[in-house]
Design a protein around this motif. Sequence first.
Motif, PDB file in Angstrom:
ATOM      1  N   PRO A  99       0.818  -1.212   0.000  1.00  0.00           N
ATOM      2  CA  PRO A  99       0.000   0.000   0.000  1.00  0.00           C
ATOM      3  C   PRO A  99       0.856   1.268   0.000  1.00  0.00           C
ATOM      4  O   PRO A  99       1.998   1.267   0.471  1.00  0.00           O
ATOM      5  N   GLY A 100       0.293   2.339  -0.549  1.00  0.00           N
ATOM      6  CA  GLY A 100       0.952   3.644  -0.494  1.00  0.00           C
ATOM      7  C   GLY A 100       1.877   3.963  -1.650  1.00  0.00           C
ATOM      8  O   GLY A 100       2.542   4.994  -1.632  1.00  0.00           O
ATOM      9  N   CYS A 101       1.920   3.101  -2.652  1.00  0.00           N
ATOM     10  CA  CYS A 101       2.771   3.378  -3.820  1.00  0.00           C
ATOM     11  C   CYS A 101       2.128   4.470  -4.677  1.00  0.00           C
ATOM     12  O   CYS A 101       0.914   4.570  -4.762  1.00  0.00           O
ATOM     13  N   LYS A 102       2.972   5.255  -5.334  1.00  0.00           N
ATOM     14  CA  LYS A 102       2.484   6.191  -6.338  1.00  0.00           C
ATOM     15  C   LYS A 102       2.369   5.432  -7.659  1.00  0.00           C
ATOM     16  O   LYS A 102       2.998   4.386  -7.839  1.00  0.00           O
ATOM     17  N   HIS A 103       1.584   5.993  -8.578  1.00  0.00           N
ATOM     18  CA  HIS A 103       1.375   5.361  -9.871  1.00  0.00           C
ATOM     19  C   HIS A 103       1.645   6.361 -10.988  1.00  0.00           C
ATOM     20  O   HIS A 103       1.112   7.468 -10.970  1.00  0.00           O
ATOM     21  N   ALA A 104       2.460   5.960 -11.949  1.00  0.00           N
ATOM     22  CA  ALA A 104       2.714   6.764 -13.142  1.00  0.00           C
ATOM     23  C   ALA A 104       2.117   6.020 -14.330  1.00  0.00           C
ATOM     24  O   ALA A 104       2.256   4.797 -14.442  1.00  0.00           O
ATOM     25  N   PHE A 105       1.449   6.772 -15.204  1.00  0.00           N
ATOM     26  CA  PHE A 105       0.796   6.178 -16.361  1.00  0.00           C
ATOM     27  C   PHE A 105       1.324   6.813 -17.631  1.00  0.00           C
ATOM     28  O   PHE A 105       1.474   8.023 -17.721  1.00  0.00           O
ATOM     29  N   LEU A 106       1.551   5.977 -18.621  1.00  0.00           N
ATOM     30  CA  LEU A 106       2.000   6.409 -19.936  1.00  0.00           C
ATOM     31  C   LEU A 106       0.848   6.194 -20.907  1.00  0.00           C
ATOM     32  O   LEU A 106       0.301   5.094 -20.975  1.00  0.00           O
ATOM     33  N   PRO A 107       0.442   7.231 -21.658  1.00  0.00           N
ATOM     34  CA  PRO A 107      -0.605   7.000 -22.664  1.00  0.00           C
ATOM     35  C   PRO A 107      -0.126   5.958 -23.677  1.00  0.00           C
ATOM     36  O   PRO A 107       1.052   5.924 -24.036  1.00  0.00           O
ATOM     37  N   LYS A 108      -1.029   5.123 -24.125  1.00  0.00           N
ATOM     38  CA  LYS A 108      -0.668   4.028 -25.024  1.00  0.00           C
ATOM     39  C   LYS A 108       0.082   4.524 -26.264  1.00  0.00           C
ATOM     40  O   LYS A 108       1.078   3.937 -26.668  1.00  0.00           O
ATOM     41  N   GLU A 109      -0.394   5.637 -26.856  1.00  0.00           N
ATOM     42  CA  GLU A 109       0.260   6.110 -28.085  1.00  0.00           C
ATOM     43  C   GLU A 109       1.689   6.593 -27.836  1.00  0.00           C
ATOM     44  O   GLU A 109       2.503   6.617 -28.754  1.00  0.00           O
ATOM     45  N   ALA A 110       2.026   6.938 -26.593  1.00  0.00           N
ATOM     46  CA  ALA A 110       3.395   7.360 -26.267  1.00  0.00           C
ATOM     47  C   ALA A 110       4.307   6.155 -26.038  1.00  0.00           C
ATOM     48  O   ALA A 110       5.513   6.312 -25.904  1.00  0.00           O
ATOM     49  N   GLU A 145      10.953  12.454 -22.948  1.00  0.00           N
ATOM     50  CA  GLU A 145       9.985  13.498 -22.580  1.00  0.00           C
ATOM     51  C   GLU A 145       8.685  12.889 -22.050  1.00  0.00           C
ATOM     52  O   GLU A 145       8.130  13.367 -21.055  1.00  0.00           O
ATOM     53  N   ALA A 146       8.206  11.838 -22.705  1.00  0.00           N
ATOM     54  CA  ALA A 146       6.969  11.178 -22.259  1.00  0.00           C
ATOM     55  C   ALA A 146       7.166  10.530 -20.886  1.00  0.00           C
ATOM     56  O   ALA A 146       6.271  10.571 -20.036  1.00  0.00           O
ATOM     57  N   ILE A 147       8.330   9.952 -20.666  1.00  0.00           N
ATOM     58  CA  ILE A 147       8.634   9.327 -19.373  1.00  0.00           C
ATOM     59  C   ILE A 147       8.685  10.383 -18.274  1.00  0.00           C
ATOM     60  O   ILE A 147       8.097  10.213 -17.201  1.00  0.00           O
ATOM     61  N   ILE A 148       9.356  11.488 -18.538  1.00  0.00           N
ATOM     62  CA  ILE A 148       9.444  12.573 -17.551  1.00  0.00           C
ATOM     63  C   ILE A 148       8.052  13.088 -17.207  1.00  0.00           C
ATOM     64  O   ILE A 148       7.720  13.286 -16.035  1.00  0.00           O
ATOM     65  N   GLU A 149       7.223  13.293 -18.222  1.00  0.00           N
ATOM     66  CA  GLU A 149       5.859  13.792 -17.998  1.00  0.00           C
ATOM     67  C   GLU A 149       5.060  12.818 -17.129  1.00  0.00           C
ATOM     68  O   GLU A 149       4.372  13.225 -16.194  1.00  0.00           O
ATOM     69  N   ALA A 150       5.150  11.529 -17.435  1.00  0.00           N
ATOM     70  CA  ALA A 150       4.421  10.527 -16.659  1.00  0.00           C
ATOM     71  C   ALA A 150       4.899  10.495 -15.203  1.00  0.00           C
ATOM     72  O   ALA A 150       4.081  10.395 -14.283  1.00  0.00           O
ATOM     73  N   LEU A 151       6.197  10.600 -14.989  1.00  0.00           N
ATOM     74  CA  LEU A 151       6.730  10.574 -13.625  1.00  0.00           C
ATOM     75  C   LEU A 151       6.350  11.841 -12.851  1.00  0.00           C
ATOM     76  O   LEU A 151       6.068  11.774 -11.654  1.00  0.00           O
ATOM     77  N   LYS A 152       6.319  12.981 -13.521  1.00  0.00           N
ATOM     78  CA  LYS A 152       5.891  14.227 -12.858  1.00  0.00           C
ATOM     79  C   LYS A 152       4.451  14.112 -12.382  1.00  0.00           C
ATOM     80  O   LYS A 152       4.080  14.688 -11.370  1.00  0.00           O
ATOM     81  N   ASP A 153       3.646  13.384 -13.146  1.00  0.00           N
ATOM     82  CA  ASP A 153       2.223  13.249 -12.833  1.00  0.00           C
ATOM     83  C   ASP A 153       1.905  12.057 -11.937  1.00  0.00           C
ATOM     84  O   ASP A 153       0.738  11.745 -11.730  1.00  0.00           O
ATOM     85  N   ALA A 154       2.939  11.370 -11.428  1.00  0.00           N
ATOM     86  CA  ALA A 154       2.704  10.197 -10.567  1.00  0.00           C
ATOM     87  C   ALA A 154       1.830  10.595  -9.384  1.00  0.00           C
ATOM     88  O   ALA A 154       2.036  11.632  -8.762  1.00  0.00           O
ATOM     89  N   GLN A 155       0.836   9.764  -9.108  1.00  0.00           N
ATOM     90  CA  GLN A 155      -0.140  10.064  -8.066  1.00  0.00           C
ATOM     91  C   GLN A 155      -0.281   8.911  -7.088  1.00  0.00           C
ATOM     92  O   GLN A 155      -0.028   7.766  -7.433  1.00  0.00           O
ATOM     93  N   LEU A 156      -0.745   9.257  -5.925  1.00  0.00           N
ATOM     94  CA  LEU A 156      -1.025   8.273  -4.894  1.00  0.00           C
ATOM     95  C   LEU A 156      -2.464   7.808  -5.035  1.00  0.00           C
ATOM     96  O   LEU A 156      -3.372   8.621  -5.173  1.00  0.00           O
ATOM     97  N   MET A 157      -2.682   6.508  -5.044  1.00  0.00           N
ATOM     98  CA  MET A 157      -4.033   5.958  -5.098  1.00  0.00           C
ATOM     99  C   MET A 157      -4.502   5.702  -3.668  1.00  0.00           C
ATOM    100  O   MET A 157      -3.721   5.294  -2.831  1.00  0.00           O
TER     101      MET A 157
END
Length: 187
Positions: free
Chosen positions: A73-84, A101-113
């Motif tokens: 529990p408590g992990c953050k989640h980063a998502f990459l759009p399929k087309e990227a 660039e796509a990886i950096i963007e996904a990691l910046k947006d990592a969220q806690l569920m």
Amino acid sequence: MRIQEIIVVEGKDDTTAIRRAVDADTIETNGSAVNQMTIEKVKRAQETRGVIIFTDPDYPGEKIRKTIAAEVPGCKHAFLPKEAAVAKSGRGVGVEHASPEAIIEALKDAQLMREDIAEEITPEDLITAGLVGGPGAKERRIHLGKLLKIGYTNGKQLHKRLMMFQVSKQEFVDALAAVRQEEARNG
């Protein structure tokens, strides 16, 4: 850019792609059958530095994400759009194919569920919004997932993902309006 958390990926090609984009440490699951030793490593990482789960935007990647999230529990989640994440050849989808660039963007947006939140958006809201069942629902969910940075889900999982990421009713309404506006533009 240095990432404090340890990033959980599927394999060594993903690690290579991550390291091209950022300075980070990874744990590789080596496939969708996540073993207990890997779970123990992820638990230790979560206790010491925190974890970001960053798996491929496909069924096996989602299976790995769910397995680890259930055990740690408590992990953050980063998502990459399929087309990227599509290979240049068009054959294969994965973090290893994404641009830095796509990886950096996904990691910046990592969220806690989170699991323990009040329901602001109901399953009926999703049906009314045309996100579950009916023509164009899948495309709307794809676009909504990108806008809210929660990744793609099928109709059954969308409600749970919205709740886990604590998407407010207003965020949902705003994102849905943007989806509808895009649909109107594209006719």
